[in-house]
Design a protein around this motif. Sequence first.
Motif, mmCIF file in Angstrom:
data_model
loop_
_atom_site.group_PDB
_atom_site.id
_atom_site.type_symbol
_atom_site.label_atom_id
_atom_site.label_comp_id
_atom_site.label_asym_id
_atom_site.label_seq_id
_atom_site.Cartn_x
_atom_site.Cartn_y
_atom_site.Cartn_z
ATOM 1 N N TYR A 234 0.833 -1.196 0.000
ATOM 2 C CA TYR A 234 0.000 0.000 0.000
ATOM 3 C C TYR A 234 0.874 1.255 0.000
ATOM 4 C CZ TYR A 234 -3.778 -3.201 1.177
ATOM 5 O OH TYR A 234 -4.690 -4.231 1.149
ATOM 6 N N ILE A 235 0.259 2.408 -0.141
ATOM 7 C CA ILE A 235 0.999 3.667 -0.035
ATOM 8 C C ILE A 235 1.491 3.759 1.402
ATOM 9 C CG2 ILE A 235 0.869 6.176 -0.224
ATOM 10 C CD1 ILE A 235 -1.520 5.731 -2.173
ATOM 11 N N PRO A 236 2.802 3.797 1.642
ATOM 12 C CA PRO A 236 3.325 3.553 2.988
ATOM 13 C C PRO A 236 3.398 4.762 3.901
ATOM 14 C CG PRO A 236 5.142 3.767 1.454
ATOM 15 C CD PRO A 236 3.882 3.875 0.630
ATOM 16 N N ASP A 237 2.960 5.932 3.465
ATOM 17 C CA ASP A 237 3.124 7.136 4.276
ATOM 18 C C ASP A 237 2.340 7.027 5.587
ATOM 19 O OD1 ASP A 237 4.000 7.650 1.683
ATOM 20 O OD2 ASP A 237 3.610 9.786 1.859
ATOM 21 N N ARG A 238 2.838 7.717 6.612
ATOM 22 C CA ARG A 238 2.205 7.726 7.922
ATOM 23 C C ARG A 238 1.932 9.169 8.332
ATOM 24 N NH1 ARG A 238 4.494 3.289 10.860
ATOM 25 N NH2 ARG A 238 3.383 4.019 12.705
ATOM 26 N N VAL A 239 0.870 9.383 9.105
ATOM 27 C CA VAL A 239 0.567 10.692 9.689
ATOM 28 C C VAL A 239 0.958 10.625 11.156
ATOM 29 C CG1 VAL A 239 -1.218 12.376 10.220
ATOM 30 C CG2 VAL A 239 -1.294 11.125 8.053
ATOM 31 N N THR A 240 1.913 11.466 11.564
ATOM 32 C CA THR A 240 2.465 11.366 12.905
ATOM 33 C C THR A 240 2.439 12.713 13.617
ATOM 34 O OG1 THR A 240 4.757 11.860 12.265
ATOM 35 C CG2 THR A 240 4.025 9.574 12.073
ATOM 36 N N ALA A 241 2.504 12.665 14.948
ATOM 37 C CA ALA A 241 2.495 13.880 15.763
ATOM 38 C C ALA A 241 3.715 14.724 15.446
ATOM 39 C CB ALA A 241 2.467 13.522 17.249
ATOM 40 N N GLY A 242 3.505 15.937 14.952
ATOM 41 C CA GLY A 242 4.594 16.823 14.610
ATOM 42 C C GLY A 242 5.365 16.415 13.377
ATOM 43 N N GLY A 243 4.872 15.408 12.655
ATOM 44 C CA GLY A 243 5.586 14.948 11.474
ATOM 45 C C GLY A 243 6.892 14.252 11.801
ATOM 46 N N ARG A 244 7.014 13.767 13.054
ATOM 47 C CA ARG A 244 8.237 13.075 13.459
ATOM 48 C C ARG A 244 8.234 11.650 12.923
ATOM 49 N NH1 ARG A 244 5.963 9.614 16.736
ATOM 50 N NH2 ARG A 244 4.450 10.198 18.320
ATOM 51 N N GLU A 245 9.319 10.933 13.200
ATOM 52 C CA GLU A 245 9.356 9.534 12.839
ATOM 53 C C GLU A 245 8.240 8.809 13.590
ATOM 54 O OE1 GLU A 245 11.315 7.873 10.535
ATOM 55 O OE2 GLU A 245 11.623 9.983 9.996
ATOM 56 N N ASP B 243 11.370 4.073 4.998
ATOM 57 C CA ASP B 243 11.602 5.282 4.211
ATOM 58 C C ASP B 243 10.317 6.045 3.888
ATOM 59 O OD1 ASP B 243 10.526 3.405 2.542
ATOM 60 O OD2 ASP B 243 11.923 3.731 0.882
ATOM 61 N N ALA B 244 9.196 5.668 4.540
ATOM 62 C CA ALA B 244 7.940 6.368 4.275
ATOM 63 C C ALA B 244 7.982 7.756 4.908
ATOM 64 C CB ALA B 244 6.768 5.573 4.831
ATOM 65 N N PRO B 245 7.755 8.827 4.142
ATOM 66 C CA PRO B 245 7.811 10.176 4.723
ATOM 67 C C PRO B 245 6.616 10.434 5.631
ATOM 68 C CG PRO B 245 7.041 10.277 2.447
ATOM 69 C CD PRO B 245 7.430 8.849 2.710
ATOM 70 N N PRO B 246 6.850 10.908 6.872
ATOM 71 C CA PRO B 246 5.727 11.188 7.768
ATOM 72 C C PRO B 246 5.052 12.511 7.439
ATOM 73 C CG PRO B 246 7.811 11.649 8.876
ATOM 74 C CD PRO B 246 8.155 11.092 7.527
ATOM 75 N N TRP B 247 3.736 12.546 7.609
ATOM 76 C CA TRP B 247 2.936 13.760 7.475
ATOM 77 C C TRP B 247 2.528 14.205 8.871
ATOM 78 C CZ3 TRP B 247 0.478 15.230 2.505
ATOM 79 C CH2 TRP B 247 0.903 14.444 1.431
ATOM 80 N N PRO B 248 2.397 15.498 9.122
ATOM 81 C CA PRO B 248 2.088 15.946 10.487
ATOM 82 C C PRO B 248 0.612 15.818 10.841
ATOM 83 C CG PRO B 248 2.330 17.840 9.050
ATOM 84 C CD PRO B 248 2.684 16.632 8.222
ATOM 85 N N VAL B 249 0.349 15.414 12.075
ATOM 86 C CA VAL B 249 -1.004 15.463 12.619
ATOM 87 C C VAL B 249 -1.460 16.920 12.643
ATOM 88 C CG1 VAL B 249 -2.317 15.259 14.767
ATOM 89 C CG2 VAL B 249 -0.879 13.356 13.997
ATOM 90 N N GLU C 297 -0.706 8.329 17.380
ATOM 91 C CA GLU C 297 -0.206 9.614 16.891
ATOM 92 C C GLU C 297 -1.178 10.777 17.094
ATOM 93 O OE1 GLU C 297 2.802 9.853 16.082
ATOM 94 O OE2 GLU C 297 3.386 7.771 15.707
ATOM 95 N N TRP C 298 -2.479 10.488 17.214
ATOM 96 C CA TRP C 298 -3.481 11.544 17.357
ATOM 97 C C TRP C 298 -3.917 11.731 18.800
ATOM 98 C CZ3 TRP C 298 -5.585 14.553 13.321
ATOM 99 C CH2 TRP C 298 -5.118 14.229 12.038
ATOM 100 N N THR C 299 -3.068 11.331 19.743
ATOM 101 C CA THR C 299 -3.429 11.311 21.159
ATOM 102 C C THR C 299 -3.943 12.658 21.665
ATOM 103 O OG1 THR C 299 -1.697 9.654 21.482
ATOM 104 C CG2 THR C 299 -2.613 10.683 23.458
ATOM 105 N N GLU C 300 -3.319 13.744 21.261
ATOM 106 C CA GLU C 300 -3.721 15.057 21.778
ATOM 107 C C GLU C 300 -5.137 15.427 21.356
ATOM 108 O OE1 GLU C 300 -2.115 18.676 19.893
ATOM 109 O OE2 GLU C 300 -0.917 17.334 18.638
ATOM 110 N N HIS C 301 -5.684 14.747 20.366
ATOM 111 C CA HIS C 301 -7.031 15.040 19.888
ATOM 112 C C HIS C 301 -8.061 14.007 20.357
ATOM 113 C CE1 HIS C 301 -5.648 18.322 17.335
ATOM 114 N NE2 HIS C 301 -4.688 17.527 16.878
#
Length: 349
Positions: free
Chosen positions: A24-35, A50-56, A163-167
């Motif tokens: 699948y498309i391997p990108d992840r959405v993470t808190a602050g765009g961190r690893e 090597d999947a680039p993280p996107w920020p929450v 990753e979405w804990t603050e929400h």
Amino acid sequence: MTDDLSTSGSYVKPGAQFDRDMSYIPDRVTAGGREPVDGRAGTGHPSPADAPPWPVEAGRYRLVAAYACPWANRSIIVRRLLGLEDVISLGTPGPTHDKRSWTFDLDPGGVDPVLGIERLQDAYLARYPDYPKGITVPALVEVASGEVVTNDFPWITHDFFFEWTEHHRPGAPDLWPEATRDEMEDVMKRVFTEVNNGVYRCGFAGSQEAYDEAYDRLWTALDWLEERLSTRRYLMGDHLTEADVRLFTTLARFDAVYHGHFKCNRQKLTEMPVLWAYARDLFQTPGFGDETDFEQIKQHYYVVQTDINPTQVVPKGPDPLVWLTPHGREELGGSPFGDGTPPAPRADV
């Protein structure tokens, strides 16, 4: 084939076993765009390094998830349990689709009201003009660009929790309890390979030999679950976890689809006393039954999968009211949300 709901190719390959493509498309959405958190997805399916993280970011993404699809339904339930409705919007394609894509035929004018597209395919092609695989749900789409971010379903719900804990809403359940996480990983992997995916190995088997092997594996796993759940209210003990969400979406489809359509017919779910009581317990828990649509489920499988059902006739039963009958699981103790609270009723109901 990328998924049971792939929009390309034939489902049944003569002589072959069903083999799910987990690419699948391997990108992840993470808190602050961190690893991303180095967890596991419960499928043996790793997250590529090597999947680039996107920020929450609240409001940045739209979850596109069809109620018909068990993998997508999982993401809808987890989003609801964690209270992410106000930060991740939801787009719901209809239950049927053509060979090109899932479509938003339930929305006015057949257009998603946020993304402004008729087909989920448009979001995939906006990012990958030559996207070669099936257009699958669930998918996270960036609203501003209209581009798909990821369709990697095991990691989408994993990251909703980690990753979405603050929400998360106050009182959100602990869907990945640390004390049982290693055992939970093993349980989820077996549920995925033998049950969630096992029903598809039966339904899309291309030979008698492949079907017989798939059938035996499925019922071995269901017998194991019947025994495991005879002494505990939920898969991991006294409170529900994501493992229960993952099993529920298959059980909810079992009698309506998998028993007959996929030839998983040793018994109906209603004939397995422990699993049937467990499934009703979950169905009657806020966030489960009110996020389950039996009509859409039946319309998808019986209309789209013409390899198996060429007439496209959709059965009228079973009666969904049986899901509301008493289950008696309270006698085992425990409670669904532990120290937390149930999610609020759906705003659109």
